[in-house]
Design an enzyme around this catalytic site. Structure first.
Site, mmCIF file in Angstrom:
data_model
loop_
_atom_site.group_PDB
_atom_site.id
_atom_site.type_symbol
_atom_site.label_atom_id
_atom_site.label_comp_id
_atom_site.label_asym_id
_atom_site.label_seq_id
_atom_site.Cartn_x
_atom_site.Cartn_y
_atom_site.Cartn_z
ATOM 1 C CG ASP A 1 76.917 54.106 -16.547
ATOM 2 O OD1 ASP A 1 77.074 52.871 -16.448
ATOM 3 O OD2 ASP A 1 76.616 54.818 -15.563
ATOM 4 N NE ARG B 1 70.782 43.879 -9.178
ATOM 5 C CZ ARG B 1 71.568 43.272 -10.069
ATOM 6 N NH1 ARG B 1 71.062 42.375 -10.875
ATOM 7 N NH2 ARG B 1 72.845 43.555 -10.144
ATOM 8 C CB SER C 1 73.795 53.816 -16.005
ATOM 9 O OG SER C 1 72.967 54.902 -15.822
HETATM 10 C C1 GLC Z 1 74.794 50.933 -10.964
HETATM 11 C C2 GLC Z 1 74.201 50.228 -12.176
HETATM 12 C C3 GLC Z 1 75.247 50.030 -13.260
HETATM 13 C C4 GLC Z 1 75.922 51.355 -13.584
HETATM 14 C C5 GLC Z 1 76.480 52.002 -12.312
HETATM 15 C C6 GLC Z 1 77.099 53.363 -12.588
HETATM 16 O O1 GLC Z 1 75.744 50.110 -10.388
HETATM 17 O O2 GLC Z 1 73.653 49.004 -11.783
HETATM 18 O O3 GLC Z 1 74.659 49.500 -14.427
HETATM 19 O O4 GLC Z 1 76.949 51.149 -14.508
HETATM 20 O O5 GLC Z 1 75.433 52.146 -11.378
HETATM 21 O O6 GLC Z 1 76.172 54.264 -13.089
#
Ligand code: GLC
Length: 434
Positions: free
Chosen positions: A167, A108, A93
């Protein structure tokens, strides 16, 4: 807006046993999901907290920890060596650039993670290398002690990494398998983000590729936690500036820092501290705990921001226990209002992200599947978001809500396992391996 190579919703035909590793901001979950075609599924989950030193260590330490948890899971849940490797999806995620479903170059870190040596690299070979190290180490143990427990390791970890999945995309896929009306998958937990399906012809990054039909649906990970990093649109307060400055990555994830669970407690703490220091709140109290970063988390807000009579007494207990402060009754009432303000702002801003996707696609009705601990536990959040959506779209009062939010528990892990199924079999397999 990241192209994920997940091509369209599942058909329901998916079946078999798949593994998913979910590396989030707080926990690492290892799961095994077994599907039956056009039916339900069974899921086994092991939750491992992500230690602070791993969150801020090196790539090797991170992937070794992941391989260790994976091995432990396989050991506990698989009795004998298996001939066939189990397909595994990494639910990752964080924002990644994907040239195929099976790869993901980390753009990042977000949500406070800061592991050296992963940004700019593909996470799949990094995990494979850690699994390789694990196999090597256990081979040695096996040769010297002939431990039966080393059997599974001797086999190599019997897995095949087939997908890297955000996610939000996992949540979208899980919910869409049960309900085709679901058009958006979203997370409201440590972080905040959403995904939806876009027609290939409307995605400039891939439009015109010969192997992708114009009308193919491709899941887009919006990564809108990074919305307005230029700080031109969102009405940031000085507390938002303080959160940003004290974060691991100042200047990044501006929207997420105003909305998501990782930051809500900190925003509230800074408001409390500011009022205390200006003499307006908690006079004569010892602010030692209040000065500690992250002493308040999102569960503090959800425990206070309830519509239950008598919750002021409960609130008093919470202040004493968490902050070592015993506010007066009028002070508790003010604090309650402050909590509500932070919570309402988060819900209203969260509604803007969902509304933006609906507006872009001209959807006047839509079901949104949401996973994440804060959505699950913060009871007032859902109804406030729906109310804000009503305001944004200017629905006349008493109209039936047209955009609805539903909880999709463990959507990320189950959806990743489903995507592992889509990647391993089925008619769209060739598209997924672009
Ligand atoms: C952050 C991450 C993203 C993820 C979100 C929820 O924003 O960058 O990829 O989906 O968190 O976990």
């Amino acid at each position: 807006m990241n192209v994920t190579w997940v091509m369209g919703p599942p058909t329901g035909e998916e079946h078999g046993r798949y593994l998913a590793l979910d590396l989030g901001g707080t926990n690492l979950r290892v799961c095994e999901v077994s599907f039956e075609a056009f039916s339900d599924f069974e899921v086994l989950i092991n939750k491992n907290p992500l230690p602070e030193e791993v969150k801020h260590g090196t790539a090797e330490e991170l992937w070794d920890y992941v391989a260790e948890c994976l091995q432990r899971f396989l050991h506990e849940h698989h009795t004998g060596p298996s001939e066939k490797k189990v397909p595994l999806a990494i639910a990752f995620s964080y924002p990644v650039t994907q040239s195929s479903l099976r790869s993901g170059i980390l753009q990042r870190w977000t949500k406070g993670l800061d592991v050296k040596g992963v940004e700019g690299h593909d996470i799949v070979p990094q995990l494979e290398a850690a699994i390789g190290r694990k196999v090597g180490a256990h081979l040695e143990v096996f040769c010297t002690r002939e431990e039966p427990s080393a059997l599974i390791s001797l086999q190599g970890l019997p897995i095949d990494i087939v997908a890297v999945v955000n996610d939000t995309v996992g949540t979208l896929i899980t919910a869409a398998r049960q309900d085709p009306e679901v058009k958006i998958g979203s997370i409201f937990g440590t972080g905040c983000n959403a995904a939806y399906f876009e027609e290939a012809s409307r995605i400039p990054k891939i439009h015109g590729r010969s192997n992708i039909p114009d009308d193919a649906l491709v899941a887009i990970n919006a990564e809108y936690g990074a919305f307005d990093d230029e700080r031109k649109v969102l009405p940031c307060t000085r507390f938002d500036d303080m959160i940003d400055q004290s974060s691991a990555r100042p200047g990044q994830q501006t929207y997420e820092k105003m909305v998501s669970g990782l930051y809500l407690g900190e925003i509230l703490r800074m408001v409390f501290l500011d009022l205390h220091e200006s003499g307006a709140l908690f006079q004569g109290a010892d602010p030692t705990l209040l000065r500690q970063q992250n002493v308040i988390d999102a569960s503090f807000l959800s425990a206070i921001d309830l519509d239950v009579p008598g919750s002021v007494q409960e609130m008093g207990r919470l202040f004493k226990q968490k902050l070592g402060i015993e506010p007066s009754l009028p002070e508790l009432r003010i604090c309650r209002q402050l909590v509500e303000m932070v919570g309402i702002r988060a819900a209203r801003l969260y509604a803007c992200g969902i509304a933006a996707i609906c507006k872009k696609n001209n959807w006047s009705t839509c079901r949104v599947a949401v996973d994440g601990a804060v959505f699950e536990n913060y009871t007032n959040f859902r109804k406030r978001t729906m109310a804000a959506l009503g305001e944004i779209f200017d629905w006349p009062p008493e109209t039936e809500t047209r955009i609805t939010l539903q909880h999709c528990k463990e959507g990320s892990e189950i959806g990743s396992a489903l995507i592992a199924a889509l990647a391993s079999e089925g008619p769209r397999r060739h598209l997924l391996q672009t």
